[in-house]
Design an enzyme around this catalytic site. Structure first.
Site, PDB file in Angstrom:
ATOM      1  N   HIS A  49     -38.354  14.894  17.010  1.00  0.00           N
ATOM      2  CA  HIS A  49     -38.804  13.432  17.455  1.00  0.00           C
ATOM      3  C   HIS A  49     -39.512  13.760  18.882  1.00  0.00           C
ATOM      4  O   HIS A  49     -39.772  12.935  19.863  1.00  0.00           O
ATOM      5  CB  HIS A  49     -37.782  12.466  17.435  1.00  0.00           C
ATOM      6  CG  HIS A  49     -37.647  11.663  16.134  1.00  0.00           C
ATOM      7  ND1 HIS A  49     -37.095  10.386  15.985  1.00  0.00           N
ATOM      8  CD2 HIS A  49     -37.875  12.374  14.966  1.00  0.00           C
ATOM      9  CE1 HIS A  49     -37.047  10.285  14.613  1.00  0.00           C
ATOM     10  NE2 HIS A  49     -37.668  11.445  13.983  1.00  0.00           N
ATOM     11  N   GLU A  92     -39.793   6.021   5.951  1.00  0.00           N
ATOM     12  CA  GLU A  92     -38.406   6.743   6.200  1.00  0.00           C
ATOM     13  C   GLU A  92     -38.031   6.411   7.756  1.00  0.00           C
ATOM     14  O   GLU A  92     -37.053   6.015   7.950  1.00  0.00           O
ATOM     15  CB  GLU A  92     -38.191   8.153   6.033  1.00  0.00           C
ATOM     16  CG  GLU A  92     -36.751   8.825   6.020  1.00  0.00           C
ATOM     17  CD  GLU A  92     -36.554   9.078   7.476  1.00  0.00           C
ATOM     18  OE1 GLU A  92     -35.453   9.344   7.580  1.00  0.00           O
ATOM     19  OE2 GLU A  92     -37.470   9.407   8.406  1.00  0.00           O
ATOM     20  N   GLU A  93     -39.043   6.547   8.579  1.00  0.00           N
ATOM     21  CA  GLU A  93     -38.904   6.477   9.986  1.00  0.00           C
ATOM     22  C   GLU A  93     -38.201   5.142  10.512  1.00  0.00           C
ATOM     23  O   GLU A  93     -37.860   4.993  11.612  1.00  0.00           O
ATOM     24  CB  GLU A  93     -40.129   7.057  10.850  1.00  0.00           C
ATOM     25  CG  GLU A  93     -40.393   8.280  10.601  1.00  0.00           C
ATOM     26  CD  GLU A  93     -39.227   9.305  11.214  1.00  0.00           C
ATOM     27  OE1 GLU A  93     -38.383   8.793  12.056  1.00  0.00           O
ATOM     28  OE2 GLU A  93     -39.341  10.537  11.139  1.00  0.00           O
ATOM     29  N   ASP A 106     -41.132  16.871  11.126  1.00  0.00           N
ATOM     30  CA  ASP A 106     -39.969  15.779  10.497  1.00  0.00           C
ATOM     31  C   ASP A 106     -41.062  14.449   9.826  1.00  0.00           C
ATOM     32  O   ASP A 106     -41.564  13.727  10.548  1.00  0.00           O
ATOM     33  CB  ASP A 106     -39.447  15.168  11.638  1.00  0.00           C
ATOM     34  CG  ASP A 106     -38.712  13.887  11.002  1.00  0.00           C
ATOM     35  OD1 ASP A 106     -38.460  13.897   9.778  1.00  0.00           O
ATOM     36  OD2 ASP A 106     -38.108  13.156  11.771  1.00  0.00           O
ATOM     37  N   ASP A 130     -35.189  17.058   4.213  1.00  0.00           N
ATOM     38  CA  ASP A 130     -35.518  16.396   5.768  1.00  0.00           C
ATOM     39  C   ASP A 130     -35.099  17.520   6.747  1.00  0.00           C
ATOM     40  O   ASP A 130     -34.167  18.300   6.467  1.00  0.00           O
ATOM     41  CB  ASP A 130     -34.837  14.892   5.807  1.00  0.00           C
ATOM     42  CG  ASP A 130     -35.837  14.305   6.828  1.00  0.00           C
ATOM     43  OD1 ASP A 130     -36.519  14.869   7.718  1.00  0.00           O
ATOM     44  OD2 ASP A 130     -35.665  12.879   6.726  1.00  0.00           O
ATOM     45  N   HIS A 174     -40.286  12.694   3.367  1.00  0.00           N
ATOM     46  CA  HIS A 174     -41.159  11.675   3.532  1.00  0.00           C
ATOM     47  C   HIS A 174     -42.297  12.020   4.363  1.00  0.00           C
ATOM     48  O   HIS A 174     -42.378  13.144   5.203  1.00  0.00           O
ATOM     49  CB  HIS A 174     -40.433  10.434   4.426  1.00  0.00           C
ATOM     50  CG  HIS A 174     -39.796  11.045   5.786  1.00  0.00           C
ATOM     51  ND1 HIS A 174     -40.434  10.970   7.018  1.00  0.00           N
ATOM     52  CD2 HIS A 174     -38.532  11.695   6.144  1.00  0.00           C
ATOM     53  CE1 HIS A 174     -39.857  11.205   7.988  1.00  0.00           C
ATOM     54  NE2 HIS A 174     -38.719  11.624   7.468  1.00  0.00           N
TER      55      HIS A 174
HETATM   56 ZN   LIG Z   1     -37.293  12.783   8.830  1.00  0.00          ZN
END
Ligand SMILES: [Zn+2]
Length: 351
Positions: free
Chosen positions: A327, A226-227, A192, A247, A75
């Site tokens: 994150h 995706e998030e 990410d 991922d 993603h």
């Molecule tokens: Zn991810």
């Protein structure tokens, strides 16, 4: 079957990754990053490229066989925010896009994307940011929506002045990635999952450079939601048999994953992945000396599960490079990226 020791072009991977990291793409505002990825994929003439109505990028690649089509997904969307409110003091209250803690972006520079195409720069701060004014409140104030605001780098102290800059409720906000590559470590926000988009491209390039064709018809899906949980829910051909989700691996206390390895995730918050497909990937990794770990991620969901939840009737497995401080201000290493790309390429070639 020609199973060459595939060469991953690491400088290519790194250059594309840094470009992509520097292209803002909070979920919902991903077109620029999709365009950059499309341009890169267009260098491979064997791919047929299109974009879904939802905005994800789909590339199809003719395989040697058509009886069990495969897909790779990664993603391009990232964490970010939207303008929730323009405050009386001219500063902005935000609404988060994706799951993260405000503390991870406190003090970070950001860009607001206005409706007219203009951008306004600013930074995210605590509403009581000055220690010399607020003392211990700077330490004690809870990092929640009410207590965070964007200070714009423009002359404004009122709602009206901010609106005259072109800023409106609903505008997208991207936090600065602060990309730096040192000793092979890649430190940046939003590894990410831009790291895996770069790995996917490097895998395609490895096959392309070696003049190889994937074993099965293959779909590459660069997802863009995706998030928020439903990225790859759609976009695959109906006859798909296997989906390999790329991922990041979650690194931290109690995890086997680390920044120097790629990981096979066998279970996350959505339960176990497909055992047979995971076994196939382990066998490939062992046979080709891929530096890999097997891990379980305690607070994690993937686009593979998004497809399962949407009714996808396929085997799903998940691999990806170890990313520290996910994150937050993330970091991985080129060795993990190379291993992930090579694993994905070997999978595409495998019978
Ligand atoms: Zn991810």
């Amino acid at each position: 079957m020609k199973k060459k020791n595939l060469a991953i072009d690491v400088p290519y991977l790194q250059t594309f990754l840094v470009d992509l990291l520097n292209t803002p793409s909070p979920t919902g505002y991903t077109q620029q990053a999709i365009d950059l990825t499309r341009q890169a994929l267009e260098a491979f003439p064997a791919l047929h490229i299109s974009q879904t109505l939802k905005g994800s990028l789909v590339a199809t690649w003719r395989g040697q066989r058509q009886d069990a089509p495969r897909a790779l997904t990664a993603h391009v969307d990232t964490l970010g925010a939207m303008v929730k409110e323009i405050k009386a003091n001219g500063r902005l209250k935000l609404s988060k896009v994706g799951g993260f803690a405000w503390s991870t972006v406190e003090g970070e520079g950001c860009t607001i994307f206005c409706q007219d195409g203009a951008t306004v720069r600013g930074s995210l701060l605590l509403t009581k940011a000055s220690f010399h004014v607020h003392g211990n409140q700077v330490i004690e104030l809870k990092r929640e929506d009410e207590n965070m605001e964007v200070r714009l780098d423009a002359r404004t102290t009122s709602n009206e002045e901010t609106r005259s800059l072109g800023v409106e409720v609903g505008d997208f906000v991207a936090f600065d990635p602060r990309v730096e590559v040192t000793n092979g470590f890649v430190r940046s926000r939003h590894l990410d999952d831009k790291a895996c988009v770069a790995c996917m491209l490097a895998a395609v390039k490895a096959l392309h450079d070696a003049g190889l064709q994937p074993w099965q018809d293959t779909t590459l899906l660069v997802s863009n939601y995706e998030e928020v949980g439903h990225g790859a829910a759609t976009g695959f051909p109906t006859n798909l048999a296997e989906l390999l989700c790329l991922d990041m691996a979650a690194v931290g206390e109690g995890q086997t994953s680390d920044e120097m390895h790629t990981s096979l995730c066998v279970k996350d918050s959505g339960g176990p992945y497909h055992h047979g497909m995971s076994q196939h990937l382990r066998q490939l990794a062992k046979a080709h000396n891929i530096p890999y770990k097997v891990d379980i991620y305690p607070h994690y969901g993937s686009d593979g599960e998004a497809y399962w939840r949407a009714g996808g009737n396929v085997a799903v497995a998940l691999i990806g490079p170890g990313v520290d401080a996910s994150h937050s201000y993330e970091r991985t290493h080129l060795e993990a990226l190379e291993a992930t790309a090579r694993w994905a390429a070997l999978y595409l070639l495998s019978e």
